[in-house]
Scaffold this active site. Structure first.
Site, PDB file in Angstrom:
ATOM      1  N   ASN A  11       0.903  -1.123   0.048  1.00 54.57           N
ATOM      2  CA  ASN A  11       0.047   0.113   0.035  1.00 54.57           C
ATOM      3  C   ASN A  11       0.787   1.014  -0.246  1.00 54.57           C
ATOM      4  O   ASN A  11       1.346   1.685   1.021  1.00 54.57           O
ATOM      5  CB  ASN A  11      -0.910  -0.065   1.127  1.00 54.57           C
ATOM      6  CG  ASN A  11      -1.705   1.276   1.363  1.00 54.57           C
ATOM      7  OD1 ASN A  11      -1.674   1.862   0.366  1.00 54.57           O
ATOM      8  ND2 ASN A  11      -2.220   1.396   2.281  1.00 54.57           N
ATOM      9  N   TRP A  12       1.016   1.913  -1.222  1.00 56.46           N
ATOM     10  CA  TRP A  12       2.157   2.982  -1.321  1.00 56.46           C
ATOM     11  C   TRP A  12       1.155   4.328  -0.753  1.00 56.46           C
ATOM     12  O   TRP A  12       1.979   5.326  -0.627  1.00 56.46           O
ATOM     13  CB  TRP A  12       2.332   3.209  -2.837  1.00 56.46           C
ATOM     14  CG  TRP A  12       3.241   2.285  -3.000  1.00 56.46           C
ATOM     15  CD1 TRP A  12       4.047   1.205  -2.500  1.00 56.46           C
ATOM     16  CD2 TRP A  12       3.847   2.109  -4.497  1.00 56.46           C
ATOM     17  NE1 TRP A  12       4.773   0.199  -3.256  1.00 56.46           N
ATOM     18  CE2 TRP A  12       4.628   0.880  -4.490  1.00 56.46           C
ATOM     19  CE3 TRP A  12       3.584   2.660  -5.732  1.00 56.46           C
ATOM     20  CZ2 TRP A  12       5.437   0.380  -5.670  1.00 56.46           C
ATOM     21  CZ3 TRP A  12       4.404   1.971  -7.023  1.00 56.46           C
ATOM     22  CH2 TRP A  12       5.137   1.064  -6.807  1.00 56.46           C
ATOM     23  N   LYS A  13       0.020   4.502  -0.345  1.00 56.60           N
ATOM     24  CA  LYS A  13      -0.541   5.495   0.096  1.00 56.60           C
ATOM     25  C   LYS A  13      -0.309   6.730  -1.151  1.00 56.60           C
ATOM     26  O   LYS A  13      -0.349   6.276  -2.321  1.00 56.60           O
ATOM     27  CB  LYS A  13      -0.282   5.876   1.258  1.00 56.60           C
ATOM     28  CG  LYS A  13      -0.309   4.648   2.445  1.00 56.60           C
ATOM     29  CD  LYS A  13      -0.073   5.051   3.754  1.00 56.60           C
ATOM     30  CE  LYS A  13      -0.077   3.743   4.615  1.00 56.60           C
ATOM     31  NZ  LYS A  13      -0.296   3.860   6.013  1.00 56.60           N
ATOM     32  N   HIS A  96      -9.695   1.607   4.157  1.00 55.59           N
ATOM     33  CA  HIS A  96      -8.227   1.659   5.018  1.00 55.59           C
ATOM     34  C   HIS A  96      -8.755   2.794   6.271  1.00 55.59           C
ATOM     35  O   HIS A  96      -9.386   3.671   5.733  1.00 55.59           O
ATOM     36  CB  HIS A  96      -7.208   2.152   4.074  1.00 55.59           C
ATOM     37  CG  HIS A  96      -5.879   2.234   4.956  1.00 55.59           C
ATOM     38  ND1 HIS A  96      -5.849   3.263   5.502  1.00 55.59           N
ATOM     39  CD2 HIS A  96      -4.967   1.598   4.882  1.00 55.59           C
ATOM     40  CE1 HIS A  96      -4.293   3.001   6.184  1.00 55.59           C
ATOM     41  NE2 HIS A  96      -3.984   1.830   5.591  1.00 55.59           N
ATOM     42  N   GLU A  98      -7.177   5.095   7.135  1.00 60.70           N
ATOM     43  CA  GLU A  98      -6.702   6.676   6.749  1.00 60.70           C
ATOM     44  C   GLU A  98      -8.103   7.207   5.996  1.00 60.70           C
ATOM     45  O   GLU A  98      -8.307   8.460   6.143  1.00 60.70           O
ATOM     46  CB  GLU A  98      -5.576   6.671   6.059  1.00 60.70           C
ATOM     47  CG  GLU A  98      -4.206   6.354   6.966  1.00 60.70           C
ATOM     48  CD  GLU A  98      -3.059   5.772   6.164  1.00 60.70           C
ATOM     49  OE1 GLU A  98      -2.917   5.867   4.919  1.00 60.70           O
ATOM     50  OE2 GLU A  98      -2.294   5.428   6.643  1.00 60.70           O
ATOM     51  N   GLU A 168      -5.996  -4.348  10.377  1.00 57.23           N
ATOM     52  CA  GLU A 168      -4.854  -3.215  10.590  1.00 57.23           C
ATOM     53  C   GLU A 168      -5.317  -2.596  11.922  1.00 57.23           C
ATOM     54  O   GLU A 168      -5.962  -1.522  11.929  1.00 57.23           O
ATOM     55  CB  GLU A 168      -4.775  -2.334   9.444  1.00 57.23           C
ATOM     56  CG  GLU A 168      -4.462  -3.046   8.200  1.00 57.23           C
ATOM     57  CD  GLU A 168      -3.691  -2.137   7.127  1.00 57.23           C
ATOM     58  OE1 GLU A 168      -2.686  -2.709   6.715  1.00 57.23           O
ATOM     59  OE2 GLU A 168      -4.249  -0.785   6.904  1.00 57.23           O
ATOM     60  N   GLY A 174       2.014   2.807  10.649  1.00 55.65           N
ATOM     61  CA  GLY A 174       3.057   3.998  10.564  1.00 55.65           C
ATOM     62  C   GLY A 174       3.643   4.282  11.747  1.00 55.65           C
ATOM     63  O   GLY A 174       4.288   5.439  11.917  1.00 55.65           O
ATOM     64  N   SER A 213       3.013  -1.548  10.491  1.00 57.14           N
ATOM     65  CA  SER A 213       4.381  -1.541  10.819  1.00 57.14           C
ATOM     66  C   SER A 213       4.972  -2.958  10.477  1.00 57.14           C
ATOM     67  O   SER A 213       5.889  -3.326  11.181  1.00 57.14           O
ATOM     68  CB  SER A 213       4.730  -1.119  12.239  1.00 57.14           C
ATOM     69  OG  SER A 213       4.261   0.206  12.242  1.00 57.14           O
ATOM     70  N   GLY A 234       2.708  -0.800   4.463  1.00 54.61           N
ATOM     71  CA  GLY A 234       2.748   0.400   3.917  1.00 54.61           C
ATOM     72  C   GLY A 234       4.128   0.883   3.622  1.00 54.61           C
ATOM     73  O   GLY A 234       4.840   0.636   2.616  1.00 54.61           O
ATOM     74  N   GLY A 235       4.867   1.715   4.739  1.00 57.09           N
ATOM     75  CA  GLY A 235       6.043   2.371   4.575  1.00 57.09           C
ATOM     76  C   GLY A 235       6.955   1.506   4.038  1.00 57.09           C
ATOM     77  O   GLY A 235       7.894   1.841   3.173  1.00 57.09           O
TER      78      GLY A 235
HETATM   79  P1  PGA Z   1       2.698   0.900   7.751  1.00 57.39           P
HETATM   80  O1  PGA Z   1       0.805   0.905   7.060  1.00 57.39           O
HETATM   81  O2  PGA Z   1       3.003  -0.484   6.988  1.00 57.39           O
HETATM   82  O3  PGA Z   1       3.302   1.876   7.011  1.00 57.39           O
HETATM   83  O4  PGA Z   1       2.571   0.610   9.148  1.00 57.39           O
HETATM   84  C1  PGA Z   1       0.194  -0.194   6.635  1.00 57.39           C
HETATM   85  C2  PGA Z   1      -0.806   0.404   6.050  1.00 57.39           C
HETATM   86  O5  PGA Z   1      -1.543   1.442   6.360  1.00 57.39           O
HETATM   87  O6  PGA Z   1      -1.663  -0.194   5.393  1.00 57.39           O
END
Ligand code: PGA
Length: 251
Positions: A11-13, A96, A98, A168, A174, A213, A234-235
């Site tokens: 997930n590159w956001k 998600h 976010e 999640e 994050g 994470s 994500g990150g």
């Molecule tokens: P993260 O994000 O790996 O940076 O914690 C995961 C996500 O939001 O899907």
């Protein structure tokens, strides 16, 4: 127990332009193309087409990060399932945290988005999870139950296995604070149990991922839990080498 192929989804956001997407895939495809797990890249909308073209000759699939539940209409700024299908996209992240937090995504909308994605031929990756205060006050089970029941209400029992769910916990996204493998297993077993209350067969087939994470050094322990069928990353998915290491950990 049914064989469930693990999924590693990136997930590159709101990261990576078209040029950066092409550069990532040029580096990444040779590293992950022959891996056992399914690999899904989720770039921002403008980079989807480039990703689809780059991944066309590989096993890597491409998913969007959101869509509207209607096929078309007066919804300024939104994108529909048929538009994603036309681009050659395979799936879509839905719900998600976010989007729930910053853009008012509701369970009511998700109850329509998940079946709309399935009907259009997109694999939905539905995200659920509790925040820190909910976990601290022992509300995790209630929150997950409410989200799963509401968000999957419009999916017929016999199609539940076509949905991918990502557990999640918001406090782990994050933050560098990963759920312990036991916490991930417990929550994901609960989610599978909720699906089982509708269909035992589909509960055996549905893939439930962990997200929050995930890094090269914790991926293997998390993914080796019996009910954890992969990860939404994500990150750590922004770097081709790190992401390849996570895919390797799941292999
Ligand atoms: P993260 O994000 O790996 O940076 O914690 C995961 C996500 O939001 O899907």
């Amino acid at each position: 127990m049914p064989d469930r192929t693990p999924i590693l989804a990136a997930n590159w956001k709101m990261h990576k332009t078209i040029e950066e997407t092409e550069r990532f895939l040029a580096e990444s495809l040779p590293r992950v193309a022959d891996s056992g797990p399914e690999v899904v890249i989720c770039p921002p909308f403008p980079s989807l087409k480039a990703a689809v073209e780059r991944c066309a000759q590989s096993r890597i699939r491409v998913a969007a990060q959101n869509m509207h539940e209607e096929p078309e209409g007066a919804f300024t700024g939104e994108v529909s399932a048929p538009m994603l299908i036309e681009l050659g996209v395979d799936g879509v992240i839905l719900g998600h945290s976010e989007r729930r937090q910053h853009f008012g995504e509701t369970d009511e909308a998700l109850a329509r988005k998940v079946p709309a994605a399935l009907d259009a031929g997109l694999e939905p990756i539905l995200c659920v999870g509790e925040n820190e205060s909910q976990r601290d006050s022992d509300e995790t089970e209630g929150i997950l139950t409410r989200q799963i029941e509401a968000d999957l209400a419009g999916v017929p029992d016999e199609r539940l296995g076509e949905v991918v769910i990502a557990y999640e916990p918001i406090w782990a996204i994050g933050t560098g604070r990963t759920a312990t493998p036991e916490q991930a297993q417990e929550a994901i077993a609960l989610i599978r149990g909720l699906v089982e209350s509708r269909s035992a067969e589909q509960a055996g087939a549905i893939r439930v991922l962990y997200g929050g994470s995930v890094k090269p050094d914790n991926a293997e322990e998390l993914i080796s839990q019996p009910d954890v069928d992969g990860a939404l990353v994500g990150g750590a998915s922004l770097d081709p080498e790190g992401f390849a290491a996570i895919v390797a950990a799941a292999a």
